[in-house]
Design an enzyme around this catalytic site. Structure first.
Site, mmCIF file in Angstrom:
data_model
loop_
_atom_site.group_PDB
_atom_site.id
_atom_site.type_symbol
_atom_site.label_atom_id
_atom_site.label_comp_id
_atom_site.label_asym_id
_atom_site.label_seq_id
_atom_site.Cartn_x
_atom_site.Cartn_y
_atom_site.Cartn_z
ATOM 1 N N ASP A 528 2.131 1.818 -4.948
ATOM 2 C CA ASP A 528 0.251 1.289 -4.674
ATOM 3 C C ASP A 528 0.471 1.205 -3.688
ATOM 4 O O ASP A 528 1.170 0.339 -3.274
ATOM 5 C CB ASP A 528 0.176 0.408 -6.322
ATOM 6 C CG ASP A 528 -0.489 0.210 -6.764
ATOM 7 O OD1 ASP A 528 -1.883 0.583 -6.048
ATOM 8 O OD2 ASP A 528 -0.768 -0.728 -7.909
ATOM 9 N N THR A 530 -1.501 -3.301 -4.191
ATOM 10 C CA THR A 530 -1.401 -4.516 -4.245
ATOM 11 C C THR A 530 -0.369 -4.619 -4.768
ATOM 12 O O THR A 530 -0.392 -4.279 -6.423
ATOM 13 C CB THR A 530 -2.869 -5.018 -5.340
ATOM 14 O OG1 THR A 530 -4.440 -4.597 -4.149
ATOM 15 C CG2 THR A 530 -2.761 -6.458 -5.841
ATOM 16 N N ASP A 727 3.061 -2.052 -10.171
ATOM 17 C CA ASP A 727 3.523 -3.582 -10.855
ATOM 18 C C ASP A 727 2.695 -3.717 -12.145
ATOM 19 O O ASP A 727 2.909 -4.521 -12.744
ATOM 20 C CB ASP A 727 3.498 -4.153 -9.776
ATOM 21 C CG ASP A 727 2.252 -4.690 -9.065
ATOM 22 O OD1 ASP A 727 0.855 -3.104 -9.190
ATOM 23 O OD2 ASP A 727 1.739 -5.308 -8.784
#
Length: 839
Positions: A528, A530, A727
């Site tokens: 990912d 961010t 996350d």
């Protein structure tokens, strides 16, 4: 339809897993089984009779299923009553013993735990204590008056001396080791004289006969062998007997048969010498006895067990070091005063004073003060981290030279330290796929060795040199002794235990051995953006409003974003706070995964999110506004559109700095042949700017959670081994689907729960370390398997006497026992080398 049932006969987690697996194996059935309440919740597409469930359970064990019994559930939930005083020393020790759990180091029955220390009923190995953070209060006693026991530190009420903590954490392990040491001393003390007597019998003019006539020497050997056989090493025969009657053939089967046959032969030869042919007799007409072979073999096996016990305690060293991090006391701040309390008395919401040099007692955040905190024991990062009011702190880390007050947010088993210990324990006890090879070989190994031993006896008896029966007997025993499969069984679990512990020390938490093995095979890393590639701490750089009413627009979007947990939403809220912007009520709030948020603010329909959200809401965006947004995106900024009542009215530009370690980590992974692909919900322009800066293998933008999931499935269908790093909550499905899900420790609990590996620091550089660790552990396991196979493949033919016709070389049972013991020790010592691995 869903029904509740009561299931009896389960005694451990292994039973629970077995029952749950059996029930879920029925078509159209989904079952959840609960050990504590002896209950099961079963969802079925069509109603099935209870008799059908009973038939399945009877096939796997002595389990009984019946209609749900609320009384049984209520009884099982009741805490045990303790009518004794808290100062009763006897109660303290017994409670500790009751709480202790033990498991087999070779994981013969998977996750099965035992309540008492002893031997594994499958392989016969000594059961080991499951290391865990204590769930009972720390107790303190007086060194001068041991009858004084309190649940808090202070002075002895009798003599005034400082009370010291009772520390029974490793008592069982130490007790087992001391018991083996005592038995070893007895065994050596008796075996050495037997060995000397036996060796001197081979001398032409035996000087020993002047003080001990030959007629008595065999009787002396018998009496000296009795403590060795029936005390020091009797456990080997007990384990051998259990292995035979349960048909769980193992290393002790071979030892018991070999040493037992030698001892019984010697007894019969001593009491009834006329039963034996002349081949078994020496020049003076007495039968050649093997008390020395029996005792030396058993003593050497005992030595191997002693060395293993010592080495085993070192393999779990990382877990023990983690356990030592847990403090026993904390300073509670209440009504302006401070009070020392046990860590087990801390409740969520308590304010705690942490003084210079103290360990942080629980997870929480600083409310007053600041300090530098050493988090090396949790994250592996040697440089202390500066913390100020509002920052999170972790249990077990060490405060620097300043004092601060913290708010307790996670206590007991909820703390990161407790979760780490649990995860390391669980991973250490899981089986790597490569262990299936060792398990399959061990399954057939012992019967083959017994057959080989029998064949060896008959071949020597038929074709061997004189005395043929003596050679046949000795070589058959040597085959049994050297072929011990213990090293084969230890090869994988020892490496896994040490490797997982090493990872934990470096802030790399591995959920199971399968993930550890698969990490070495990864060919594609999906990541990912961010919070994974970037720091996950976005901040607003620019806000633009078409009608120049930025303050009013900021109030609207900040009020809306206050209900979202997304980092970008939090960035907007934080930006509003710096502008002293007040937040107002929002109605009809909705978070649309991968797109943004909507709601009604001041009777206006407000939407904040990406272009897909605008398309979803059929929002009209003017060309001039669109061009300004594209210009921001090309600078690598994340831009959120702002719409009111279906019309685009502005945007907010957010930057999230790329972690300095991300570029280095990605470059290293690509050099190792791992393709690094970024899948992000962000727009094409922003994603391209980040991908170009980091030289990623490829990237795909505008991806929703289901798109990431489908992309991973697509790569797996092509034969790729895929790791996924993320996350957020939206990453959870992809993390679960990946061959190796990697969660950033700075991310959400949902992501961490879905992943197989958690990086405490949330740093991509730790993925490189995890891959290095995986490679080192797999190489170590292969080395261990080589050691195990090498000893057996080379040792069995030599013990059988294949070299005798050519070189006159035979392998005595005593040398075979020595080689067998050190084959296991060599495996453990090799596994321990992983503790010094540089990542």
């Amino acid at each position: 339809m869903t029904h509740k049932y009561t299931i009896t006969g389960m005694s451990c987690d292994g039973c629970k897993s077995k029952v749950e697996k059996a029930l879920n194996g029925i078509d159209g059935v989904e079952a959840l089984v609960f050990l504590e309440t002896k209950g099961a919740t079963i969802t079925m597409q069509k109603h099935l009779p209870i008799a059908q469930f009973q038939e399945i359970l009877s096939a796997i064990g002595n389990y009984q299923i019946s209609d749900f019994d609320e009384k049984l559930e209520a009884t099982s939930k009741k805490p045990p009553l303790n009518s004794e005083s808290k100062n009763d020393k006897k109660v303290t020790s017994s409670t500790s013993d009751l709480d202790a759990k033990y498991h087999c180091p070779m994981h013969c029955e998977g996750d099965k735990n035992y309540d008492k220390v002893g031997d594994c009923p499958v392989c016969g190995m000594n059961l080991e204590k499951v290391h865990e953070l204590s769930t009972t209060k720390a107790l303190f006693t007086c060194p001068m008056h041991p009858e004084i026991i309190q649940d808090h530190s202070g002075a002895c009420p009798i003599c005034g001396m400082d009370l010291v903590p009772l520390n029974p954490s490793d008592s069982e392990e130490l007790k087992t080791y001391k018991n083996l040491v005592l038995k070893m001393k007895v065994s050596v003390a008796c075996t050495i004289p037997i060995f000397i007597i036996s060796m001197m019998e081979m001398m032409a003019n035996n000087p020993l006969h002047k003080i001990l006539p030959a007629i008595y020497s065999n009787w002396v050997q018998l009496f000296l062998s009795l403590p060795v056989v029936f005390y020091a090493c009797w456990m080997f025969f007990v384990r051998a007997y259990k292995s035979i009657i349960t048909w769980n053939l193992n290393m002790f089967t071979l030892i018991g048969i070999g040493a037992g046959v030698a001892f019984i032969f010697s007894l019969v030869g001593l009491f009834f010498p006329t039963l034996f042919p002349t081949e078994f007799k020496n020049t003076n007409g007495s039968v050649s006895l093997y008390f020395e072979a029996t005792t030396v073999i058993l003593t050497l096996v005992l030595l191997g067990q002693l060395l293993e016990a010592k080495a085993h305690s070192q393999t779990s060293g990382a877990i023990k070091e983690l356990l030592k991090l847990a403090p026993t006391e904390a300073t509670l701040v209440i009504d302006g005063s401070e009070k020392i309390i046990s860590i087990h008395d801390i409740k969520k919401g308590d304010l705690l004073r942490v003084k210079p040099g103290d360990k942080i007692p629980v997870d929480g955040k600083i409310t007053d003060g600041e300090s530098s905190i050493d988090e090396a024991m949790i994250t592996g990062e040697p440089i202390p981290v500066d913390k100020k009011s509002g920052d999170s702190v972790i249990a077990g880390t060490i405060n620097g030279n300043k004092s601060f007050v913290m708010l307790a947010e996670k206590v007991g088993s909820e703390t990161l330290l407790s979760q780490i210990v649990k995860m390391v324990n669980d991973a250490s006890r899981s089986k790597a796929p490569i262990q299936k090879l060792a398990d399959n070989i061990a399954k057939y190994f012992v019967p083959i060795v017994v057959i080989t031993s029998i064949i060896t006896f008959f071949v020597w008896a038929k074709f061997g040199s004189e005395p043929r029966y003596v050679y046949a007997f000795i070589n058959a025993i040597a085959v049994l002794i050297i072929a011990c499969p213990c090293a084969l069984g230890l090869a994988t679990p020892m490496s896994v235990v040490v490797g997982v512990g090493k990872g934990a020390q470096m802030g790399i938490l591995i959920k199971n051995a399968e993930a550890l093995e698969n990490m070495n095979k990864v060919t594609v890393l999906i990541t990912d953006k961010t919070g994974t590639i970037t720091a996950g701490k976005p901040s607003v750089e620019k806000m633009y409003a078409v009608n120049n009413e930025e303050d009013n627009l900021l109030q609207n979007i900040a009020s809306l974003n206050q209900y979202s947990e997304h980092p970008l939403a939090q960035a907007v809220v934080n930006f509003a706070k710096t502008k002293n912007c007040s937040l107002i009520k929002v109605n009809d709030f909705e978070a649309i995964a991968g797109k943004g948020v909507t709601g009604t603010v001041a009777n206006k329909k407000v939407a904040v999110g990406n272009k897909k959200l605008m398309e979803h809401g059929k929002v009209t965006v003017a060309t001039d506004l669109e061009n300004k947004i594209i210009a921001e995106q090309k600078l690598g900024k994340t831009v959120s559109y702002i719409a009111i009542d279906g019309v685009g009215v502005g945007f907010v530009s957010i930057s999230d700095a790329i972690k300095t370690s991300s570029a280095v980590a990605i470059k290293e992974l690509i050099q190792q042949g791992v393709a690094v692909i970024m899948l992000t919900g962000d727009n094409e322009n922003t994603a391209k700017a980040v991908a170009n800066e980091l030289h990623l293998s490829s990237f795909k933008a505008g991806y929703l959670p289901e798109d990431k999931l489908n992309e991973i499935k697509k790569l797996q269908a092509q034969g790729k081994i895929v790791a996924m790093a993320g996350d957020g909550i939206n990453d959870a499905p992809a993390l679960a689907q990946a061959d190796v899900g990697i969660a950033m420790g700075t991310g959400t609990d949902v992501a961490i729960e879905s992943a197989k590996i958690t990086l405490v620091k949330g740093d991509l550089q730790d993925i490189v370390k995890a891959k290095k660790l995986s490679h080192a552990v797999m190489r170590n396991i292969k080395q261990n398997l080589f050691f195990a196979f090498f000893y057996n493949v080379l040792g069995i033919p030599i013990a059988a006497g294949v070299l005798y016709p050519f070189f006159g070389i035979l392998l005595s049972p005593m040398i075979a026992a020595l080689a067998m013991s050190f084959s296991s020790v060599s495996v453990i010592v090799n596994a321990l080398r992983l503790r010094n691995l540089k990542l």
